[in-house]
Design an enzyme around this catalytic site. Structure first.
Site, PDB file in Angstrom:
ATOM      1  N   LYS A   1       8.366  11.475  -9.916  1.00 10.15           N
ATOM      2  CA  LYS A   1       7.840  12.198  -8.758  1.00 10.15           C
ATOM      3  C   LYS A   1       8.900  13.156  -8.200  1.00 10.15           C
ATOM      4  CE  LYS A   1       5.118  10.808  -4.772  1.00 10.15           C
ATOM      5  NZ  LYS A   1       4.934   9.681  -3.879  1.00 10.15           N
TER       6      LYS A   1
ATOM      7  N   CYS B   1      -5.764   4.280   5.677  1.00 10.63           N
ATOM      8  CA  CYS B   1      -5.348   3.796   7.005  1.00 10.63           C
ATOM      9  C   CYS B   1      -6.351   2.883   7.680  1.00 10.63           C
ATOM     10  CB  CYS B   1      -5.060   4.984   7.915  1.00 10.63           C
ATOM     11  SG  CYS B   1      -3.604   5.889   7.403  1.00 10.63           S
TER      12      CYS B   1
ATOM     13  N   GLU C   1       2.847   8.567  13.320  1.00  8.57           N
ATOM     14  CA  GLU C   1       2.181   9.827  12.990  1.00  8.57           C
ATOM     15  C   GLU C   1       0.681   9.643  13.155  1.00  8.57           C
ATOM     16  OE1 GLU C   1       0.145  10.015  10.227  1.00  8.57           O
ATOM     17  OE2 GLU C   1       0.536   7.958   9.601  1.00  8.57           O
TER      18      GLU C   1
ATOM     19  N   LYS D   1      -7.069  -0.767   6.309  1.00 11.42           N
ATOM     20  CA  LYS D   1      -5.829  -1.550   6.341  1.00 11.42           C
ATOM     21  C   LYS D   1      -5.385  -1.820   7.787  1.00 11.42           C
ATOM     22  CE  LYS D   1      -2.054   0.955   5.365  1.00 11.42           C
ATOM     23  NZ  LYS D   1      -1.010   0.969   6.373  1.00 11.42           N
TER      24      LYS D   1
ATOM     25  N   THR E   1       3.066   3.042   9.417  1.00  8.02           N
ATOM     26  CA  THR E   1       2.337   2.228  10.392  1.00  8.02           C
ATOM     27  C   THR E   1       2.755   0.779  10.214  1.00  8.02           C
ATOM     28  OG1 THR E   1       0.514   3.735  10.179  1.00  8.02           O
ATOM     29  CG2 THR E   1       0.031   1.611  11.189  1.00  8.02           C
TER      30      THR E   1
ATOM     31  N   ARG F   1      -8.350   6.267  -2.126  1.00  7.39           N
ATOM     32  CA  ARG F   1      -8.080   4.901  -1.683  1.00  7.39           C
ATOM     33  C   ARG F   1      -9.172   4.424  -0.724  1.00  7.39           C
ATOM     34  NH1 ARG F   1      -1.942   5.514   0.099  1.00  7.39           N
ATOM     35  NH2 ARG F   1      -2.652   7.634   0.478  1.00  7.39           N
TER      36      ARG F   1
ATOM     37  N   ARG G   1      -4.207  13.348   9.783  1.00  5.43           N
ATOM     38  CA  ARG G   1      -5.376  13.120   8.941  1.00  5.43           C
ATOM     39  C   ARG G   1      -5.122  13.795   7.607  1.00  5.43           C
ATOM     40  NH1 ARG G   1      -9.252  16.197  12.652  1.00  5.43           N
ATOM     41  NH2 ARG G   1      -7.252  17.229  12.821  1.00  5.43           N
TER      42      ARG G   1
END
Ligand code: UDX
Length: 471
Positions: free
Chosen positions: A39, A283, A154, A286, A124, A350, A157
């Site tokens: 990456k 998000c 943060e 989870k 988070t 996801r 979106r």
């Protein structure tokens, strides 16, 4: 703009990469650290592994000057005044957040600290994580006066993350010492003072020099809770409108009218009241589970969030049932699918409700042609193509000879289809729209049987509403 600050961002996922590009954009020097060498190579060579508006432009603008990519966390820690931890906090089997990446990064940072650093949680995390990080760092022998832990959640979106960062609703800075709070404030000064919005090539968005984002200074714990509570609240809003949609559907009312009526109350607000196939993404599912888990550990009953998740699952099931009842049986039926990502404007699959629904169609024997403007490659990795599933390159290819077209996310492209062309492309003119992208009356005029969410279904074959029930 204020003088640049040296920042390390650990993690080059959605949050880390956007933070890297945006911190550089507002004048800081940023080293982005990841342990995935492939990456890093892509990023260093100008590639961008995720689909995000403005991200390629910003990385091009700053790569090699104020943005650097490395796997050397030690060197990055030593060079930085603030280290933002933006690694994944996936959901563990019990529902709580798995903090093992945060733990590993904290230990490594601890081994590299040689002067005062602010370590900032960007991922988070559940409340109290800051205390765990502090303990990990102290256990590694770092004196208390050499570091502070802060939290800067943060609210990005996916798809609009860069604009959300640079034109934020608010900047939440959670710190327990003045020193840490001051550094965080300085990092965001280019935005909060309005200075950024004077630059000629700023990324456009709703904020301006006269209307910069407000700063909210809180304790570290409050900032941790703000993040979880915001996501849990938004998910609750979506589940709420989805149940209201189901009531509308049964009653023969239009949820779009109802949502408008609710949203005009300034105490409620119009956003996040779009009924659909349920929320997904990295998000909401989870964080709803993790926040509930946090409450449970404290002996606090947050059954509300259990219901929010249950309604979300039920919404997908209910939509699938709508597809099934429109086609009677699914075995051998050719279905066109528009949308694979968990929402429009992203390639992220996801927890995508769309993929759950496609899997269910395949399970029941349908033949699916699927299209998404950005998520096809990722979808192919988790549901390979085969005799029952074909990925295609445009919406009309998905509709070709299909017995129904099913819309599962809200890309703008899906709301602007050529209805005449669509009508003659489909074998039967049936559209089942999980995102309410069309006006039912227009669809009826074009000769479609049109089923959507929370609105009476309309069929061109008879004037009576489909699925409308009288008491
Ligand atoms: C979310 C939060 O909005 C963001 O603040 C946080 O930082 C990360 O999580 P994101 O996951 O990118 O962002 O997606 P978002 O646009 O919030 O949508 C989440 C899901 O809810 C999507 O599946 C979307 O389709 C769905 N949704 C959203 C609805 O079904 N109805 C709505 O009215 C809004």
């Amino acid at each position: 703009m204020s003088r640049g600050i040296s920042i390390a961002v650990v993690g080059s996922g959605y949050v880390g990469l956007v933070a890297t590009a945006c911190f550089a954009e507002i004048g800081h020097r940023v080293i982005c650290v990841d342990n995935d060498e492939a990456k890093l190579k892509t990023l260093a060579e100008g590639g961008v592994p995720i689909h995000e508006d403005y991200l390629p432009e910003l990385l091009d603008r700053h790569r090699g000057h104020s943005v650097e990519f490395t796997s050397d966390l030690k060197a990055a820690t030593q060079a930085a005044q603030a280290i933002f931890i933006a690694v994944g906090t996936p959901q563990s089997r019990t529902g709580n957040a798995d903090l093992s990446y945060v733990d590993a990064v904290a230990s490594e940072i601890a081994r590299s600290i040689d002067e005062y650093k602010v370590i900032v949680e960007k991922s988070t995390v559940p409340v109290y994580t800051n205390e765990w990080i502090r303990r990990v760092i102290e256990r590694n022998g770092v004196p208390r006066e050499l570091f502070d832990i802060a939290s800067n959640p943060e609210f990005l979106r996916e798809g609009t993350a860069v604009v959300d960062f640079l034109h934020a609703d608010r900047v939440v800075l959670g710190a327990d010492t003045e020193r840490a709070g001051d550094l965080l404030k300085r990092i965001y000064t280019p935005l909060t003072s309005g200075a950024y919005y004077r630059s000629a090539n700023m990324v456009p968005g709703p904020r301006g020099e006269e209307d910069p984002p407000p700063v909210l200074l809180t304790s570290t714990k409050a900032a941790e809770i703000i993040k979880h509570a915001s996501n849990a609240f938004l998910a609750t809003k979506i589940s709420f409108i989805n149940v209201v949609a189901n009531i509308c559907e049964e009653a023969g009312a239009d949820v779009e009218q109802v949502a408008r009526g609710i949203g005009m109350d300034s105490r409620i607000g119009p956003k996040f009241l779009r009924a659909g196939v349920g929320y997904g993404g990295s998000c909401f599912p989870k964080d709803v589970a993790a926040f509930r888990h946090v409450a449970e550990q404290m002996g606090i009953d947050f059954t509300l969030l259990k219901e929010v998740a249950k309604i979300n699952d039920e919404q997908k099931r209910r939509f699938f049932q709508k597809v099934r009842s429109a086609l009677w049986t699914l075995r051998g039926k050719k279905i066109g699918v528009l949308g694979l990502a968990f929402k429009g404007g992203t390639d992220d699959i996801r927890e995508s409700p769309a993929l759950d629904i496609v899997r269910q169609m395949l399970h029941e024997g349908s033949i699916v042609s699927a299209y998404d403007p950005a998520a096809t490659e990722r979808a192919r990795e988790v549901i390979p193509s085969g005799p029952q599933l074909r990925y295609v390159d445009d919406p009309y290819a998905a509709a070709q000879d299909a017995e129904a077209l099913v819309i599962l996310n809200e890309w703008q492209e899906f709301a602007e289809l050529d209805l005449k062309r669509l009508h003659y492309t489909l074998r039967y003119p049936i559209i089942i729209d999980g995102r309410n992208l069309y006006d039912p009356a227009v669809m009826l005029e074009h000769g479609f049987t049109y089923l959507s969410v929370g609105r009476p279904g309309l069929s061109h074959t008879r004037d009576a509403a489909v699925g409308q029930r009288l008491p």
